[in-house]
Design an enzyme around this catalytic site. Structure first.
Site, short mmCIF file in Angstrom:
data_model
loop_
_atom_site.label_atom_id
_atom_site.label_comp_id
_atom_site.label_asym_id
_atom_site.label_seq_id
_atom_site.Cartn_x
_atom_site.Cartn_y
_atom_site.Cartn_z
N THR A 67 0.82 -1.22 0.00
CA THR A 67 0.00 0.00 0.00
C THR A 67 0.85 1.26 0.00
O THR A 67 0.43 2.29 -0.53
CB THR A 67 -0.93 -0.01 1.24
OG1 THR A 67 -1.78 -1.14 1.13
CG2 THR A 67 -1.78 1.24 1.35
N TYR A 81 -8.32 0.49 -3.17
CA TYR A 81 -7.25 1.03 -4.03
C TYR A 81 -6.47 -0.17 -4.55
O TYR A 81 -6.72 -1.31 -4.15
CB TYR A 81 -6.33 1.95 -3.21
CG TYR A 81 -5.76 1.26 -2.00
CD1 TYR A 81 -6.41 1.29 -0.77
CD2 TYR A 81 -4.59 0.50 -2.10
CE1 TYR A 81 -5.92 0.60 0.32
CE2 TYR A 81 -4.09 -0.19 -1.01
CZ TYR A 81 -4.76 -0.13 0.20
OH TYR A 81 -4.27 -0.83 1.26
N THR A 110 1.84 -4.43 4.16
CA THR A 110 1.78 -4.69 5.61
C THR A 110 1.30 -6.10 5.95
O THR A 110 1.52 -6.56 7.06
CB THR A 110 0.86 -3.67 6.30
OG1 THR A 110 -0.42 -3.71 5.66
CG2 THR A 110 1.44 -2.27 6.24
N ASP A 111 0.66 -6.78 5.00
CA ASP A 111 0.05 -8.07 5.33
C ASP A 111 1.06 -9.11 5.81
O ASP A 111 0.76 -9.89 6.72
CB ASP A 111 -0.73 -8.62 4.13
CG ASP A 111 -2.01 -7.83 3.86
OD1 ASP A 111 -2.25 -6.83 4.56
OD2 ASP A 111 -2.76 -8.23 2.96
N LYS A 169 0.89 -7.53 12.68
CA LYS A 169 -0.25 -6.73 12.24
C LYS A 169 -1.48 -7.29 12.95
O LYS A 169 -1.96 -8.36 12.61
CB LYS A 169 -0.42 -6.83 10.71
CG LYS A 169 -1.52 -5.93 10.16
CD LYS A 169 -1.61 -6.00 8.64
CE LYS A 169 -2.66 -5.04 8.11
NZ LYS A 169 -2.74 -5.07 6.63
N GLU A 184 -1.06 -28.66 27.91
CA GLU A 184 -2.09 -28.96 26.89
C GLU A 184 -1.80 -30.26 26.13
O GLU A 184 -2.70 -31.04 25.89
CB GLU A 184 -2.26 -27.83 25.86
CG GLU A 184 -2.91 -26.57 26.40
CD GLU A 184 -4.39 -26.74 26.70
OE1 GLU A 184 -4.97 -27.78 26.32
OE2 GLU A 184 -4.95 -25.84 27.34
N1 LIG Z 1 -1.61 -2.04 3.91
C1 LIG Z 1 -1.05 -2.84 3.04
O1 LIG Z 1 0.11 -2.69 2.66
C2 LIG Z 1 -1.88 -3.99 2.52
C3 LIG Z 1 -1.79 -4.12 1.01
C4 LIG Z 1 -1.51 -5.50 0.53
N2 LIG Z 1 -2.48 -6.45 0.93
C5 LIG Z 1 -0.11 -5.91 0.92
O2 LIG Z 1 0.14 -6.45 1.95
O3 LIG Z 1 0.79 -5.65 0.15
#
Ligand SMILES: NC(=O)CC[C@H](N)C(=O)O
Length: 345
Positions: free
Chosen positions: A29, A43, A109-110, A182, A302
């Site tokens: 992103t 986007y 970010t994923d 995340k 467990e």
């Molecule tokens: N906020 C993000 O960067 C998510 C965008 C995309 N799903 C990625 O991880 O590249």
């Protein structure tokens, strides 16, 4: 790498005496673009090339001599082991150069925490490696990418960020890539470390509050220069009424290890236990993790891990346990050694 760009000549002259930071752009992103300023969540990721990202942020030249490379241009959910290895080798190669002070990796970010943890384990350098992303594309109102990138360059250009392993800078916070995850989507404060951030970066200055105690980078027994492939390691997620189908299929596919994303304290449903014990008897490594994002999994609580010869993932979430399992398996198959590695990293 299909582009190698430098800042405009005037900015270049200004930055010549400053620390050299290389920005390796991989997509996400932070390189996203939407149809209008109102599109903060709808986007397309991985659109804007690194030269445009840097040209849009001339303030970085006041901090460092910044050069950019377009390493990939993808959404991070589509990262594979091939991208991890390619990126890791490039980071190590660049950090060997005397004129490179630090690296920034722009990333979706994923799976940012997975790539960050991987680099934390395998980069044999104490120079700063800083990963950064954004939650809103640059085209959106209150886009967070510009300040995140500026902060990341600032941390990578600093001397006090050395020796702290791979770092993730988001939302003014500096996290160790080992701990951070995340935990929130949509919101800009998406990244949380259950043991707290290492510090904050404000107006180009780092404020540190803690340092990582787990082994990383220069104290790691793993080195990207000796890793050319990663074994197949998959995650099986559990929940009420889970069918054994996924674990059976993973076993049949010949994976080297299964990370079980268990419930609660890493508990394993009674329908899954016999499938996993059968697989571990045949040589598939079983790593017991938890889908709960906080706390950690205790050995022999467990499930009788000693009896089954299973390994527990300590406080690593399933996706991070996958990374450490794959890296560790490049060195040893011994479950005692693998458990030691999970305690130490
Ligand atoms: N906020 C993000 O960067 C998510 C965008 C995309 N799903 C990625 O991880 O590249």
């Amino acid at each position: 790498r299909d582009a190698s760009v430098e800042a405009a000549p005037a900015a270049q002259a200004q930055a010549a005496s400053k620390p050299h930071v290389v920005v390796l752009a991989t997509g996400g992103t932070i390189a996203g673009a939407g149809a209008s300023a109102l599109n903060s969540a709808s986007y397309t990721a991985a659109k804007v090339p690194v030269d445009k990202l840097l040209a849009g942020l001339p303030e970085v030249n006041e901090i460092a001599r910044v050069t950019g490379e377009q390493t990939f241009q993808i959404a991070s959910e589509s990262f594979t082991n091939q991208e991890l290895l390619g990126l890791g080798k490039r980071v190590a190669e660049l950090l060997k150069q005397d004129d490179v002070h630090g690296i920034v990796v722009t990333h979706g970010t994923d799976t940012l925490e997975e790539t960050g943890f991987f680099l934390n384990l395998v980069i044999p350098s104490d120079k700063p490696v800083v990963l950064v992303g954004s939650m809103r594309p640059g085209t959106a109102i209150s886009a967070d990418g510009a300040l995140n990138l500026l902060n990341a360059v600032s941390v990578a250009a600093s001397t006090d960020a050395r020796g702290k392993g791979a770092l993730i800078v988001m939302n003014d916070e500096i996290h160790t890539a080992r701990d951070v995850a995340k935990l929130i989507n949509i919101k800009t404060g998406a990244f949380v470390s259950q043991w707290g951030p290492l510090g904050m970066v404000v107006e180009g200055k780092n404020y540190w509050f803690r340092a990582p105690v787990k082994r990383h980078t220069t104290q790691s027994e793993f080195n990207i220069e000796q890793i050319d492939a990663l074994p197949a390691v998959e995650v099986a997620y559990s929940y009420g009424n889970v069918a054994p189908t996924v674990v059976e299929a993973l076993g049949a596919s010949g994976v080297k290890a299964i990370v079980h994303a268990g419930t609660g304290n890493g508990s394993v449903p009674n329908r899954i236990v016999p499938k996993l014990t059968e697989l571990s008897e045949k040589g598939t490594l079983v790593v017991r993790s938890s889908r709960v994002p906080g706390g950690f999994v205790l050995r022999n609580a467990e499930q009788p891990d000693d009896k089954y010869d299973w390994v527990v993932a300590h406080d690593l979430n399933p996706q991070k346990a996958r990374i450490l399992t794959a890296v560790a398996l490049t060195k040893t198959q011994d479950t005692k050694e693998l458990q030691r590695i999970f305690w130490e990293y």
